[in-house]
Design a protein around this motif. Structure first.
Motif, PDB file in Angstrom:
ATOM      1  N   HIS A 111       0.816  -1.215   0.000  1.00  0.00           N
ATOM      2  CA  HIS A 111       0.000   0.000   0.000  1.00  0.00           C
ATOM      3  C   HIS A 111       0.860   1.281   0.000  1.00  0.00           C
ATOM      4  CE1 HIS A 111      -3.592   2.365   0.968  1.00  0.00           C
ATOM      5  NE2 HIS A 111      -2.863   3.002   1.868  1.00  0.00           N
ATOM      6  N   HIS A 115       1.199   4.717  -2.444  1.00  0.00           N
ATOM      7  CA  HIS A 115       1.244   6.141  -2.082  1.00  0.00           C
ATOM      8  C   HIS A 115       2.515   6.796  -2.614  1.00  0.00           C
ATOM      9  CE1 HIS A 115      -2.289   6.777   0.346  1.00  0.00           C
ATOM     10  NE2 HIS A 115      -2.020   5.799   1.173  1.00  0.00           N
ATOM     11  N   SER A 136       0.421   8.972   6.319  1.00  0.00           N
ATOM     12  CA  SER A 136      -0.937   8.443   6.180  1.00  0.00           C
ATOM     13  C   SER A 136      -1.512   8.154   7.556  1.00  0.00           C
ATOM     14  CB  SER A 136      -0.906   7.172   5.328  1.00  0.00           C
ATOM     15  OG  SER A 136      -0.339   6.134   6.076  1.00  0.00           O
ATOM     16  N   ASP A 298      -6.557   7.181   0.059  1.00  0.00           N
ATOM     17  CA  ASP A 298      -6.521   5.876  -0.602  1.00  0.00           C
ATOM     18  C   ASP A 298      -7.336   5.854  -1.902  1.00  0.00           C
ATOM     19  OD1 ASP A 298      -4.966   5.142   1.451  1.00  0.00           O
ATOM     20  OD2 ASP A 298      -6.483   3.982   2.511  1.00  0.00           O
TER      21      ASP A 298
HETATM   22 ZN    ZN Z   1      -3.248   4.911   2.472  1.00  0.00          ZN
END
Ligand code: ZN
Ligand code: KG4
Length: 335
Positions: A111, A115, A136, A298
């Motif tokens: 993930h 980003h 985040s 996200d």
């Molecule tokens: Zn995220």
């Protein structure tokens, strides 16, 4: 080459299609804010159930919107971690099942790599090498990026992530979930000279962070001065956080000698942070890059893009990959 990207690590169901030549063709998102708001935070089981409800319809919508068929998709990229296990399993199961049925690769994506690469979806993308500040809800990371896949972690938070600190402080100030944007809004009405919060870890030479103490400092100030002071507290909290992020990022640039910084992740949408970095970039003669606001939080686009990069770089794809609720970027290649 076209990649279908699936993001289900937390409270947003994101689906996108990225084309190697044309860029993002479709980007659909379902936010679960309404589902979790009444509980004051994300309820993992509800998140997973909602991903189940929304993921396939969003994939259908993306294909219909682009007038593409399953034969036009060359790979499926899905977020394999870090995140909530139930939520991750939905994206991984659907992504891998589709890839199996369509006879194409399924690419597990970290993930935070999503980003990290998200500013590269903009018209004037950053050039390697650069430093990356990832901020985040779950992570605060400073990374030296030599090229795609070569990530050297320079520093990270030793306790709460920045977004988490925003959310927790917002909650104690009586703001509703999601707290980060609400606290930033409240801070606009605050007096920036009323309180001065400590700048944690700045006296240490390393590039690590600590934000949990600031939350306690905010709580104590709130108890002492009461609800009328909430905007001033929000302002002082945000200023302290931004100051620390700016100082440590500048140190990372000095240490690496890089002239370019990318800032990504949900908190990179914060305007006070952008203003401070904009001022410092002129002074230090560095360039700062962000994703567009929609891609700070996200989304499926960053996962589709990371999948594309992974595929063209020839990175080995492990078909037995298990989702990883906890997964350090340092272990990107350990399966
Ligand atoms: Zn995220
Ligand atoms: O990247 P993201 O969508 O999800 C994770 O990977 O965690 O980040 C969400 C985090 C939340 O903590 C949210 O409060 C924070 O980003 N956030 C903000 C702002 N917009 C989102 N924090 C401060 N100011 C904002 N404008």
């Amino acid at each position: 080459m076209r990649i279908l990207g699936i993001e289900t690590s937390c409270d947003e169901t994101g689906v996108a299609i990225y084309d190697g030549k044309k860029g993002i063709l479709a980007n659909f998102l379902h936010s679960q804010v309404a589902t979790h708001a009444k509980y004051g935070g994300v309820v993992p089981e509800l998140a997973a159930r909602d991903h189940i409800r929304k993921l396939l319809p969003l994939i259908r919508e993306s294909l219909a919107y682009t007038h593409l068929n399953k034969q036009d998709i060359n790979a499926v990229a899905y977020t394999a971690g870090p995140g909530l296990i139930g939520a991750l399993l939905v994206g991984a199961s659907v992504g891998r099942s589709l890839a199996w049925a369509w006879n194409i690769p399924a690419i597990p994506i970290h993930h935070m790599e999503g980003h990290l690469l998200s500013p590269m979806l903009e018209p004037d993308p950053p050039k390697f090498p650069f430093c990356a500040l990832l901020v985040s809800g779950g992570h605060t990371l400073l990374i030296a990026v030599k090229e795609i896949g070569k990530y050297h972690v320079l520093g990270e938070s030793l306790d709460d992530a920045v977004g988490e600190a925003f959310d927790k402080t917002a909650k104690l100030l009586g703001l509703t979930y999601p707290g980060g944007p609400a606290l930033a809004k409240l801070a606009e009405f605050g007096n920036p000279h009323r309180f001065y919060f400590p700048r944690p870890m700045l006296d240490r030479p390393d590039l690590n962070f600590s934000f949990s103490g600031l939350k306690t400092y905010a709580l104590n100030t709130f108890r002492k001065y009461g609800i009328e002071s909430a905007p001033d507290i929000a302002c002082a909290f945000q200023d302290a956080v931004v100051d620390v992020l700016v100082s440590k990022s500048c140190r990372a640039l000095q240490q690496t000698g890089y002239k370019c910084l990318i800032i990504a992740g949900g908190v990179s949408a914060n305007q006070a942070l952008r203003n401070q970095f904009s001022a410092i970039s002129k002074k230090m003669k560095i360039k700062v890059y962000y994703p567009r606001l929609d891609f700070c939080t996200d989304n499926g686009a960053m996962i589709a893009f990371a999948g594309y990069q992974s595929l063209i770089s020839g990175r080995k794809i492990d078909l037995n990959f298990k989702v990883r609720p906890k997964w350090s970027l340092r272990d990107l290649y350990l399966t």
